[in-house]
Motif scaffolding. Sequence first.
Motif, short mmCIF file in Angstrom:
data_model
loop_
_atom_site.label_atom_id
_atom_site.label_comp_id
_atom_site.label_asym_id
_atom_site.label_seq_id
_atom_site.Cartn_x
_atom_site.Cartn_y
_atom_site.Cartn_z
N VAL A 1 0.76 -1.26 -0.05
CA VAL A 1 -0.06 -0.13 -0.05
C VAL A 1 0.90 1.08 -0.07
CG1 VAL A 1 -1.55 1.42 1.30
CG2 VAL A 1 -1.98 -1.20 1.12
N ASN A 2 1.89 1.26 0.93
CA ASN A 2 2.65 2.42 1.00
C ASN A 2 3.99 1.89 1.74
OD1 ASN A 2 3.92 4.73 2.68
ND2 ASN A 2 2.47 5.71 1.19
N GLU A 3 5.15 2.35 1.60
CA GLU A 3 6.36 1.79 2.12
C GLU A 3 6.18 1.96 3.78
OE1 GLU A 3 9.93 4.53 1.73
OE2 GLU A 3 8.50 5.33 0.15
N ASN A 4 5.52 2.63 4.21
CA ASN A 4 5.40 2.95 5.55
C ASN A 4 4.11 2.55 6.27
OD1 ASN A 4 7.78 4.38 6.09
ND2 ASN A 4 6.98 6.26 5.09
N GLY B 1 21.76 -0.36 -2.96
CA GLY B 1 22.99 -0.50 -2.12
C GLY B 1 23.87 -1.19 -2.72
N LEU B 2 25.00 -1.53 -2.25
CA LEU B 2 25.90 -2.28 -2.52
C LEU B 2 26.22 -3.51 -1.50
CD1 LEU B 2 29.05 0.36 -3.49
CD2 LEU B 2 27.42 -0.92 -4.82
N GLY B 3 26.05 -4.76 -2.22
CA GLY B 3 26.17 -5.93 -1.44
C GLY B 3 27.26 -6.32 -0.99
N ASP B 4 28.34 -5.70 -1.32
CA ASP B 4 29.69 -6.19 -0.69
C ASP B 4 30.21 -5.06 0.23
OD1 ASP B 4 30.60 -4.34 -2.72
OD2 ASP B 4 31.55 -5.84 -3.94
N PRO C 1 14.67 -7.87 -5.39
CA PRO C 1 14.27 -6.63 -4.52
C PRO C 1 15.48 -5.70 -4.52
CG PRO C 1 14.05 -8.24 -2.84
CD PRO C 1 14.35 -8.86 -4.24
N LEU C 2 16.65 -6.46 -4.54
CA LEU C 2 18.14 -5.69 -4.44
C LEU C 2 18.58 -5.15 -5.66
CD1 LEU C 2 19.68 -8.14 -2.06
CD2 LEU C 2 18.44 -6.03 -1.10
N GLY D 1 19.15 3.04 0.11
CA GLY D 1 17.89 2.69 0.84
C GLY D 1 16.81 2.11 0.17
N ILE D 2 15.60 2.19 0.70
CA ILE D 2 14.56 1.76 0.14
C ILE D 2 13.82 2.67 -0.69
CG2 ILE D 2 12.33 1.07 0.79
CD1 ILE D 2 14.30 -1.06 1.66
N LYS D 3 13.57 2.07 -1.91
CA LYS D 3 12.96 3.15 -2.95
C LYS D 3 11.88 2.52 -3.51
CE LYS D 3 16.84 5.64 -2.78
NZ LYS D 3 16.83 6.91 -2.16
N THR D 4 10.93 3.32 -3.67
CA THR D 4 9.68 2.75 -4.08
C THR D 4 9.26 3.25 -5.75
OG1 THR D 4 8.51 3.27 -2.01
CG2 THR D 4 7.14 3.25 -3.85
N ILE D 5 8.70 1.97 -6.25
CA ILE D 5 8.42 2.16 -7.53
C ILE D 5 6.99 2.22 -7.56
CG2 ILE D 5 8.83 1.27 -10.14
CD1 ILE D 5 11.43 2.30 -8.74
#
Length: 883
Positions: free
Chosen positions: A599-602, A786-789, A692-693, A759-763
């Motif tokens: 619904v919403n990221e929050n 982000g960067l996984g490593d 999702p990453l 950080g978290i981004k919404t599409i």
Amino acid sequence: MRFLAVLIIILFSLPAVAGVELSSDQTRVIKAFDFEERDLGNVEETPMDWLKVEGPGMPHYVNGRLSSDRAATGKYAFRFDLNGGSLLYRFPSGKIKAHPYANYRVTTKVFADTLPNARARITAYFTDIDGRMIKDSVRHSDAYAGGDKDWRTLSIDLEADEKAASIVLELGLLQPSVWKSSTLGNQTLFEQDIHARAYFDDLIIAQVPRTRLTCDRPGNVFKRSDPIALRVRISDRLTDDLAARLIVRDATGNVVHQYNGAISLLPEADDTHPHAPKLGSIVLPDLPSGWYRASLQLISSGVVVGDESLDLVRLADDGLRIEPDRRIGVIATHLPMAGWSELPTLLPYLGAARVKLSVWDASSDVEAQQLKFALLLDKLRELQITPTACLAAPAPKVASLIGGATWPHILKAPPDAWQPQLAYLVSRYSGYLDRWQFGLDEQATDFVTQPLMRQSYDAVRKEFDRLIDRPDLAMPWPAFFEADGSLPPTVALSVPSEVLPEQIPLYVADLRARAAQQLSLSLQLLPEGRYSRDARLRDYVQRIAYSISAGADRIDLPLPFTVTGSGDQTVKQPSELLLIQRTVLQTLANAEFKGRVPVNENVEAFLFDRQGEGVMLLWSKAGVDARQNRTVQIVLGKSPRRVDLWGNVSPVLQPTNASGVIDVEVGAMPVFLVGIDAQLAQLRSSFSFDNPLIESSFKPHVRRLRFTNPYPTTLAGRIRLSGPAGWNVVAQTPGFSLAPGETYDAAVSIEFPYSSFAGIKTINCDIELQSGDTRNLKVPVTLKLGLGDVGLSTIALRDGNDIIVQQVITNYSTKALDYTAFALVPLQARQERLVTALKPGQTTIKKYRFTNVTFDPTKPMIVRSGVKELEGTRVLNDEVTVQ
């Protein structure tokens, strides 16, 4: 006389002259001690008429005395000093007259430093006309451990029978061997306080009415259409001087009703005794649904002489029975057997299909009340409620045969000492009881830390195997401890309040992966003293939602009543959780979890299907203040209803345009949306990216977007994607036509600016559905940038006019990394640091200082930092506020 008049007015607040005795015609104070005896001519160390009690453990050289170094009021108090042993003083029989059938309250103020072992205590009892103790009348106050900054008030209530002639008082500073009970009796070794000190002052004995506030509804639960009337029962020799003050408060503590005045009292029916209790009633106004506390004070001559409170619940409906949910049970193991009679009336309010009852414990077993227990089992069967019989501890008869009141004692006792009693219990009720539990849920940790508890379970389990084919005998197990593969087929997983609600599915999955168990969850709730009301209610609902989403077959919740007293004197008061549990079960009973809806990221949204009707549970994850609501846009369907946690139902306004989008306010307190389009909500919940990453590198990225058609007909439309400002998100197949159950699976190209923060981004997925009524749908889907490593953590601190920035950079990869680290402060030159050959698993710290920074006191200062590959396009940006 002037001083006497003051005493009559203040009654309990300030006592009168030491040892002054007053008649009941003047005041309800029978005797008052303020220990101001020097002016009365007492030059002795001991207060007048008080006698030191001697005996074992009470050294003759330890004494109390009048002291002026501390007092609650006036100059003097009665001071007790220990030098080993206990100290006890008694005001003897014959000095304070008692009236048969009268009620008395003894109060005193006490002060003591922190007492590790010893305790300050007052005791009172009646003696007969010959001065002999009436043993059943002995009452002790709470054992006070000291440590308060101010004086503490201790009190005792006494009820005189026809034999009572006088009152005896005792003041004591006592070691644990006197005030503390133990199952080991004389063999117990108690620690003692060698040196301890306590002061007693303002000791008052007053005749008070014995008051009881009740209502005529089981569990104090009122339906929406029920008038709320409270019953007042007063036992006292005198009632003509009494007036009443009733204050009703809601769950937030606000006063919602107040009454001051007289109560019309009539003798109790069919009781001709001259001192028979009298009855009255108080009718409350029409209250909205909720939990309330009614506090009644009885007042004589302007002074409070009695107080009583009653908790009650007003339902939002007329209390129609909820269809039992086979997954839900209540834990009633702390409810004494004398309180079981109301369960058939109360459990249907809760929608529970199971109830845990303690059939064996240290004080009783069901064999003492066979007929009542059989009637209860019959009523529960009619209600389709399955009891779980808990063996909390060996029953008293069994304990006497095995030499102890704990389960490990059966390991040392001969089998004939306990097996026949257990076999009789199981066989007698085998037609009613098919679910059992060994031990209580709060004992779960003992099965990990004490091997003897598991061995005791094994011994009892063998007896069950002999008596029943594939018995369902649960063993409690704490969620914090990993299973070792030796758990029994049925486990009662005790989930403590320290486990966050969103972690519950992880514990369930972990235990199921380790062994194929018949699993039940016993949920423990946030403690009332440490958390706010809103936090506890919110956590309670979330625990139930996450437990259902985890697919738990059995979810046991604490009985939403506080239980005080024992035996026939048990008092049950409903908690606010009764309303909350009823609303949750009324809304989610037998509902199937369908997934979490984006619904919403929050905003967290759980979707359930209840016999074809969609139900959504929503709450805001941003902030903990229930008043901080946020508006989200949702397509809900044609006739949604909003239900709050207290059961209040309100319609959701219909959209004013053809899109079907509705603005819904969502706060930290969960709320239900009922009657929504379940298929539309399932469509929303199916939107997701295959991964999702997304790596923070300056190049196009490709992810696959997926969603499934839940409708029984073909779903067609077009999709358009949009991301944060500066992002370019394009679906390579914007049009779709999906057969029932078919999944849309198309590549999505994603590009973002070089300066994008991690950080978290919404599409946002904007969908135009081409159906009978063309409508638009917007679904937010999240990605994590982000960067996984590489891990990056930044803090920025102000030092005068300078800003100090510190970066903590960690290499999570399997090879050495080379990066450039940087920090940016507004209107300051960019600063860089090299990070070269950072080995796998290592961490480095980079510091920056920006001097003579100009600060705007009205705005927060934002610092940007990051790391960038020396050779490549990968970059990780971060921003923090200067502290």
